[in-house]
Design a protein around this motif. Structure first.
Motif, PDB file in Angstrom:
ATOM      1  N   THR A   1      44.162  60.434  74.856  1.00  0.00           N
ATOM      2  CA  THR A   1      43.083  59.671  74.224  1.00  0.00           C
ATOM      3  C   THR A   1      43.566  58.295  73.802  1.00  0.00           C
ATOM      4  O   THR A   1      42.870  57.296  73.974  1.00  0.00           O
TER       5      THR A   1
ATOM      6  N   LYS B   1      53.272  68.841  66.157  1.00  0.00           N
ATOM      7  CA  LYS B   1      53.448  67.659  67.005  1.00  0.00           C
ATOM      8  C   LYS B   1      53.260  68.018  68.479  1.00  0.00           C
ATOM      9  O   LYS B   1      53.790  69.020  68.951  1.00  0.00           O
TER      10      LYS B   1
ATOM     11  N   HIS C   1      41.873  54.854  74.863  1.00  0.00           N
ATOM     12  CA  HIS C   1      41.334  53.975  73.813  1.00  0.00           C
ATOM     13  C   HIS C   1      41.951  52.578  73.893  1.00  0.00           C
ATOM     14  O   HIS C   1      41.259  51.577  73.733  1.00  0.00           O
TER      15      HIS C   1
ATOM     16  N   ALA D   1      53.569  50.892  68.508  1.00  0.00           N
ATOM     17  CA  ALA D   1      54.726  51.097  67.628  1.00  0.00           C
ATOM     18  C   ALA D   1      55.033  52.589  67.528  1.00  0.00           C
ATOM     19  O   ALA D   1      54.314  53.318  66.842  1.00  0.00           O
TER      20      ALA D   1
ATOM     21  N   ILE E   1      36.300  56.410  65.239  1.00  0.00           N
ATOM     22  CA  ILE E   1      36.105  57.160  66.486  1.00  0.00           C
ATOM     23  C   ILE E   1      36.743  58.530  66.322  1.00  0.00           C
ATOM     24  O   ILE E   1      37.919  58.635  65.968  1.00  0.00           O
ATOM     25  N   ASP E   2      35.914  59.552  66.537  1.00  0.00           N
ATOM     26  CA  ASP E   2      36.367  60.931  66.371  1.00  0.00           C
ATOM     27  C   ASP E   2      35.772  61.708  67.543  1.00  0.00           C
ATOM     28  O   ASP E   2      34.647  61.419  67.931  1.00  0.00           O
ATOM     29  N   HIS E   3      36.505  62.643  68.099  1.00  0.00           N
ATOM     30  CA  HIS E   3      35.940  63.353  69.245  1.00  0.00           C
ATOM     31  C   HIS E   3      34.904  64.399  68.853  1.00  0.00           C
ATOM     32  O   HIS E   3      34.323  65.059  69.702  1.00  0.00           O
TER      33      HIS E   3
ATOM     34  N   GLY F   1      40.704  58.624  65.176  1.00  0.00           N
ATOM     35  CA  GLY F   1      41.458  59.774  64.659  1.00  0.00           C
ATOM     36  C   GLY F   1      41.429  59.853  63.141  1.00  0.00           C
ATOM     37  O   GLY F   1      42.439  60.248  62.533  1.00  0.00           O
TER      38      GLY F   1
ATOM     39  N   GLY G   1      49.644  53.698  67.051  1.00  0.00           N
ATOM     40  CA  GLY G   1      50.746  54.507  66.518  1.00  0.00           C
ATOM     41  C   GLY G   1      50.918  55.754  67.350  1.00  0.00           C
ATOM     42  O   GLY G   1      51.959  56.418  67.281  1.00  0.00           O
ATOM     43  N   THR G   2      49.915  56.085  68.123  1.00  0.00           N
ATOM     44  CA  THR G   2      49.957  57.286  68.962  1.00  0.00           C
ATOM     45  C   THR G   2      51.153  57.222  69.899  1.00  0.00           C
ATOM     46  O   THR G   2      51.410  56.179  70.507  1.00  0.00           O
ATOM     47  N   THR G   3      51.864  58.338  70.010  1.00  0.00           N
ATOM     48  CA  THR G   3      53.060  58.388  70.862  1.00  0.00           C
ATOM     49  C   THR G   3      52.809  59.280  72.078  1.00  0.00           C
ATOM     50  O   THR G   3      51.802  59.983  72.145  1.00  0.00           O
TER      51      THR G   3
ATOM     52  N   PHE H   1      54.440  55.272  56.536  1.00  0.00           N
ATOM     53  CA  PHE H   1      54.178  54.500  57.759  1.00  0.00           C
ATOM     54  C   PHE H   1      53.203  53.342  57.525  1.00  0.00           C
ATOM     55  O   PHE H   1      53.016  52.504  58.406  1.00  0.00           O
TER      56      PHE H   1
ATOM     57  N   ARG I   1      40.284  61.830  60.851  1.00  0.00           N
ATOM     58  CA  ARG I   1      40.529  63.076  60.095  1.00  0.00           C
ATOM     59  C   ARG I   1      41.962  63.547  60.215  1.00  0.00           C
ATOM     60  O   ARG I   1      42.366  64.529  59.594  1.00  0.00           O
ATOM     61  N   GLY I   2      42.763  62.878  61.056  1.00  0.00           N
ATOM     62  CA  GLY I   2      44.129  63.320  61.295  1.00  0.00           C
ATOM     63  C   GLY I   2      45.053  63.000  60.117  1.00  0.00           C
ATOM     64  O   GLY I   2      44.684  62.264  59.198  1.00  0.00           O
TER      65      GLY I   2
ATOM     66  N   THR J   1      45.784  61.292  70.191  1.00  0.00           N
ATOM     67  CA  THR J   1      46.666  62.088  71.060  1.00  0.00           C
ATOM     68  C   THR J   1      47.081  61.204  72.238  1.00  0.00           C
ATOM     69  O   THR J   1      46.410  60.205  72.523  1.00  0.00           O
TER      70      THR J   1
ATOM     71  N   MET K   1      47.669  61.082  60.052  1.00  0.00           N
ATOM     72  CA  MET K   1      47.907  59.631  59.984  1.00  0.00           C
ATOM     73  C   MET K   1      46.597  58.869  59.804  1.00  0.00           C
ATOM     74  O   MET K   1      46.523  57.893  59.064  1.00  0.00           O
TER      75      MET K   1
HETATM   76  N1  LIG Z   1      53.802  55.353  64.959  1.00  0.00           N
HETATM   77  C1  LIG Z   1      54.033  56.085  63.848  1.00  0.00           C
HETATM   78  O1  LIG Z   1      54.653  55.629  62.881  1.00  0.00           O
HETATM   79  C2  LIG Z   1      53.504  57.471  63.791  1.00  0.00           C
HETATM   80  C3  LIG Z   1      52.876  57.986  64.870  1.00  0.00           C
HETATM   81  N2  LIG Z   1      52.366  59.233  64.845  1.00  0.00           N
HETATM   82  C4  LIG Z   1      51.619  59.614  66.031  1.00  0.00           C
HETATM   83  O2  LIG Z   1      50.237  59.468  65.719  1.00  0.00           O
HETATM   84  C5  LIG Z   1      49.477  60.444  66.440  1.00  0.00           C
HETATM   85  C6  LIG Z   1      48.636  61.230  65.451  1.00  0.00           C
HETATM   86  O3  LIG Z   1      49.491  61.981  64.635  1.00  0.00           O
HETATM   87  P1  LIG Z   1      48.918  62.921  63.476  1.00  0.00           P
HETATM   88  O4  LIG Z   1      47.994  62.143  62.623  1.00  0.00           O
HETATM   89  O5  LIG Z   1      50.075  63.619  62.878  1.00  0.00           O
HETATM   90  O6  LIG Z   1      48.082  63.962  64.360  1.00  0.00           O
HETATM   91  P2  LIG Z   1      46.792  64.803  63.926  1.00  0.00           P
HETATM   92  O7  LIG Z   1      46.658  65.916  64.914  1.00  0.00           O
HETATM   93  O8  LIG Z   1      46.839  65.116  62.489  1.00  0.00           O
HETATM   94  O9  LIG Z   1      45.608  63.753  64.159  1.00  0.00           O
HETATM   95  C7  LIG Z   1      45.086  63.414  65.393  1.00  0.00           C
HETATM   96  C8  LIG Z   1      43.617  63.245  65.209  1.00  0.00           C
HETATM   97  O10 LIG Z   1      43.044  62.769  66.424  1.00  0.00           O
HETATM   98  C9  LIG Z   1      41.884  63.513  66.652  1.00  0.00           C
HETATM   99  N3  LIG Z   1      41.510  63.420  68.046  1.00  0.00           N
HETATM  100  C10 LIG Z   1      41.919  64.173  69.079  1.00  0.00           C
HETATM  101  N4  LIG Z   1      41.319  63.759  70.190  1.00  0.00           N
HETATM  102  C11 LIG Z   1      40.507  62.731  69.829  1.00  0.00           C
HETATM  103  C12 LIG Z   1      39.594  61.917  70.522  1.00  0.00           C
HETATM  104  N5  LIG Z   1      39.351  62.099  71.829  1.00  0.00           N
HETATM  105  N6  LIG Z   1      38.927  60.939  69.855  1.00  0.00           N
HETATM  106  C13 LIG Z   1      39.138  60.764  68.552  1.00  0.00           C
HETATM  107  N7  LIG Z   1      39.961  61.538  67.810  1.00  0.00           N
HETATM  108  C14 LIG Z   1      40.634  62.492  68.462  1.00  0.00           C
HETATM  109  C15 LIG Z   1      42.187  64.911  66.177  1.00  0.00           C
HETATM  110  O11 LIG Z   1      41.012  65.654  65.929  1.00  0.00           O
HETATM  111  P3  LIG Z   1      41.093  67.271  65.755  1.00  0.00           P
HETATM  112  O12 LIG Z   1      41.720  67.472  64.422  1.00  0.00           O
HETATM  113  O13 LIG Z   1      39.675  67.709  65.814  1.00  0.00           O
HETATM  114  O14 LIG Z   1      41.916  67.772  66.893  1.00  0.00           O
HETATM  115  C16 LIG Z   1      42.923  64.577  64.884  1.00  0.00           C
HETATM  116  O15 LIG Z   1      42.033  64.407  63.822  1.00  0.00           O
HETATM  117  C17 LIG Z   1      50.502  61.260  67.228  1.00  0.00           C
HETATM  118  O16 LIG Z   1      50.613  60.752  68.531  1.00  0.00           O
HETATM  119  C18 LIG Z   1      51.815  61.041  66.470  1.00  0.00           C
HETATM  120  O17 LIG Z   1      52.935  61.179  67.279  1.00  0.00           O
HETATM  121  C19 LIG Z   1      52.456  60.023  63.750  1.00  0.00           C
HETATM  122  C20 LIG Z   1      53.099  59.582  62.637  1.00  0.00           C
HETATM  123  C21 LIG Z   1      53.702  58.267  62.564  1.00  0.00           C
END
Ligand SMILES: NC(=O)C1=CN([C@@H]2O[C@H](COP(=O)(O)OP(=O)(O)OC[C@H]3O[C@@H](n4cnc5c(N)ncnc54)[C@H](OP(=O)(O)O)[C@@H]3O)[C@@H](O)[C@H]2O)C=CC1
Ligand SMILES: O=C(O)C1=N[C@H](C(=O)O)C[C@H](O)C1
Length: 267
Positions: free
Chosen positions: A82, A160, A86, A126, A36-38, A11, A100-102, A241, A13-14, A79, A16
């Motif tokens: 995913t 979110k 993963h 976490a 790893i990016d989709h 993830g 960190g994904t929730t 974070f 480019r996201g 997400t 986080m």
């Molecule tokens: N534990 C913690 O402290 C925190 C947890 N989070 C959690 O972290 C996660 C991400 O949040 P956030 O960064 O805001 O979300 P974003 O949507 O900004 O980032 C998610 C990234 O994952 C990518 N993605 C989607 N599917 C895949 C895949 N199959 N393989 C690889 N990459 C993929 C998305 O690509 P694309 O842009 O192309 O869709 C995007 O770049 C969420 O579940 C959120 O709840 C967030 C903040 C703090």
């Protein structure tokens, strides 16, 4: 000299993920080996992320990534669907996941716990990496012993995917350990608009607010005769974070089972 920890970030480019890439690049004994990016299979990280000059490979398929690259740790920030896939795959390949994904279900958490145990591998899931949020959850757990009537209000940006937030669910789970199970509010209470009272977790209510401009915020409100107590935490940016991500990567190398929640590893 500390051993180098080889890391894959999922993830990147996201919101986080890009902070996590920066953390790995800026930490002396961390080495980014792939992402790893989709999208963008076969490209270099620098070509898809303007904030990085890294030439590591972008993979869309985690199995291909873990077969080709030597990795110790996977940091997953993607997400719910995913992230679960993963985490499971990383454990199968002997790579320790820092997640960190929730939005994981109870069944998924139980399954991942068994897998980590069977493999004898550390895995950290976490819901919140911010130290202030961990304290807010712990203080809420303490307070619930004296204030058993409580409602949780979590407030996040409107992109979110999961509701309630992982933090709110974890807070409710921690409170449940101290709070006698009971329904709150009037016994004849009726919602004239569905959802008005929020989600019901063991009789506690959880309210999820989604608005542009917000980052990640939570307020836990306790009420008793003639008084209320409010515990609140605010994350104003995603850098908040990253100290938790760093500690998780450092700690996971010496764990041999799954840890759910940073409160278990902060000393
Ligand atoms: N534990 C913690 O402290 C925190 C947890 N989070 C959690 O972290 C996660 C991400 O949040 P956030 O960064 O805001 O979300 P974003 O949507 O900004 O980032 C998610 C990234 O994952 C990518 N993605 C989607 N599917 C895949 C895949 N199959 N393989 C690889 N990459 C993929 C998305 O690509 P694309 O842009 O192309 O869709 C995007 O770049 C969420 O579940 C959120 O709840 C967030 C903040 C703090
Ligand atoms: O999606 C977010 O942004 C956040 N997600 C986590 C959660 O669901 O609790 C952690 C933090 O609240 C930010």
């Amino acid at each position: 000299m500390t051993d180098v920890i080889k890391i894959v970030v999922a993830g990147p480019r996201g919101r986080m993920g890009r902070e996590a890439v920066k953390l790995v690049e800026d930490t002396e004994n961390f080495q980014l080996v792939a992402v790893i990016d989709h999208k963008h299979n076969g490209m270099k990280l620098a070509d898809i992320l303007e904030t990085s000059k890294s030439q590591v490979m972008v993979y869309t398929d985690i199995e291909e990534c873990l077969q080709n690259e030597q990795a110790d740790v996977l940091i997953d920030l993607t997400t719910p669907e995913t992230g679960y896939l993963h985490t499971k795959t990383a454990l199968t390949y002997g790579v320790r996941p820092v997640v960190g994904t929730t939005g994981f279900s109870q069944e998924e958490l139980i399954e991942l716990k068994s897998l980590a145990e069977a493999k004898g591998l550390g895995c950290i899931i976490a819901p919140n990496f911010a130290i202030g949020a961990i304290l807010m959850m712990k203080f809420s757990q303490m307070a619930s012993k004296y204030f058993p009537d409580v409602e949780i209000m979590e407030m996040h940006h409107d992109q979110k995917l999961d509701a309630p937030s992982g933090t709110a669910v974890k807070t409710a789970e921690m409170i449940k350990e101290n709070r006698p199970s009971h329904r709150q509010g009037h016994e004849d209470e009726k919602e004239t608009i569905e959802g008005a009272r929020g989600a019901n977790y063991d009789g506690m209510r959880i309210h999820s607010v989604r608005l542009p401009g917000l980052v990640a915020h939570q307020q836990v409100l306790f009420g008793a005769e003639g008084q209320t107590l409010t515990l609140r935490h605010d994350s104003y940016n995603r850098a908040s974070f990253m100290s938790g991500v760093k500690v998780s990567v450092e700690t996971i190398m010496s764990l041999d089972s799954l840890v759910y929640g940073l409160e278990h590893i902060l000393v």
